[in-house]
Design an enzyme around this catalytic site. Sequence first.
Site, PDB file in Angstrom:
ATOM      1  N   LYS A  82       0.797  -1.229   0.000  1.00 40.43           N
ATOM      2  CA  LYS A  82       0.000   0.000   0.000  1.00 40.43           C
ATOM      3  C   LYS A  82       0.830   1.278   0.000  1.00 40.43           C
ATOM      4  O   LYS A  82       0.377   2.307  -0.518  1.00 40.43           O
ATOM      5  CB  LYS A  82      -0.954   0.003   1.206  1.00 40.43           C
ATOM      6  CG  LYS A  82      -2.044  -1.043   1.099  1.00 40.43           C
ATOM      7  CD  LYS A  82      -3.025  -0.964   2.245  1.00 40.43           C
ATOM      8  CE  LYS A  82      -4.100  -2.037   2.088  1.00 40.43           C
ATOM      9  NZ  LYS A  82      -5.172  -1.913   3.079  1.00 40.43           N
ATOM     10  N   ASP A 118      -9.758   2.808   2.201  1.00 40.99           N
ATOM     11  CA  ASP A 118      -9.704   2.092   3.480  1.00 40.99           C
ATOM     12  C   ASP A 118     -10.296   2.914   4.622  1.00 40.99           C
ATOM     13  O   ASP A 118     -11.030   2.391   5.461  1.00 40.99           O
ATOM     14  CB  ASP A 118      -8.262   1.729   3.835  1.00 40.99           C
ATOM     15  CG  ASP A 118      -7.771   0.469   3.134  1.00 40.99           C
ATOM     16  OD1 ASP A 118      -8.620  -0.367   2.781  1.00 40.99           O
ATOM     17  OD2 ASP A 118      -6.563   0.326   2.956  1.00 40.99           O
TER      18      ASP A 118
END
Length: 301
Positions: A82, A118
């Site tokens: 990420k 997220d």
Amino acid sequence: MMHTARIHPENPRFLLGLVGAGIKASRTPPMHEREGDEQGLRLMYQKIDLEELRIGPEALPELLTAAERMDFAGLNITHPCKQAIIPYLDELSADAAALGAVNTVILKSGRRYGHNTDWWGFSESFKRGLPGARLSSVVQLGAGGAGTAVAHALMTLGVRELVLADKDFSRAKAVAASLNDRFERFGANSVRVSHDLDADMAAADGLVHCTPTGMDNYPGLPLPAEMLRPELWVAEIVYFPLETALVREARRIGCRTLDGGGMAVFQAVEAFRLFTGVKPDDQRMLRHFIQLGSGAKEAAT
């Protein structure tokens, strides 16, 4: 009842992928494909498992080029990529830039756009799963890519004091400084790094877990069980397995708990919209996520 596809051949085609390590049991591909099906889209979602390919994040440039050549519309990005993927992108959304983490990449017209869904996914899950939870002081374990997004979400939810604990102290310190800059209206010390986890847990209203501990590849509890007490609420972001050792122990002693399933679904809801331009049915995606786990053996992602 068997699901019947309603795909319209004339509709746009979307080829998508999930890049991460140990993702063979991920529910993300079937969840996206089913919702695409329901929306009448031609959507195919592939797993690109770094463990199975025996490669690491250093292969990201090659994987991105291959995805572009094969006309992928986009990629979801998970552990451990990420943050590592950011240097290879052309543009970041405001959220992704602020958080320094990307979980959704849109590939369009030769350019790579990074997004972070997220934080919104965790926020939606928390509001629905732990309504009325006390937010005076919260301890968060883990300040990596997902942890940074969750910490941002916790501040937007109104946490007064957020205490970060990470094995990489300098990383936690950097995340705390960034959050304090972003949320300075709450006061300069609203986010800090833990120096005494035992004491911080004793004073906390809740615990949020954002490390890989609890996945099949990383079994066990992320902190000593004696630090848990019934008055705490406990939120988990790991969702393979859905009931981690932490969630199981917290439930055993009487804590209110939130498993990682909600975050997995709601981050996917926003990613689906970014990939396709179509607003998905979040309740349908949640129901499908639960169905996918019924009777299935959970595994690590």
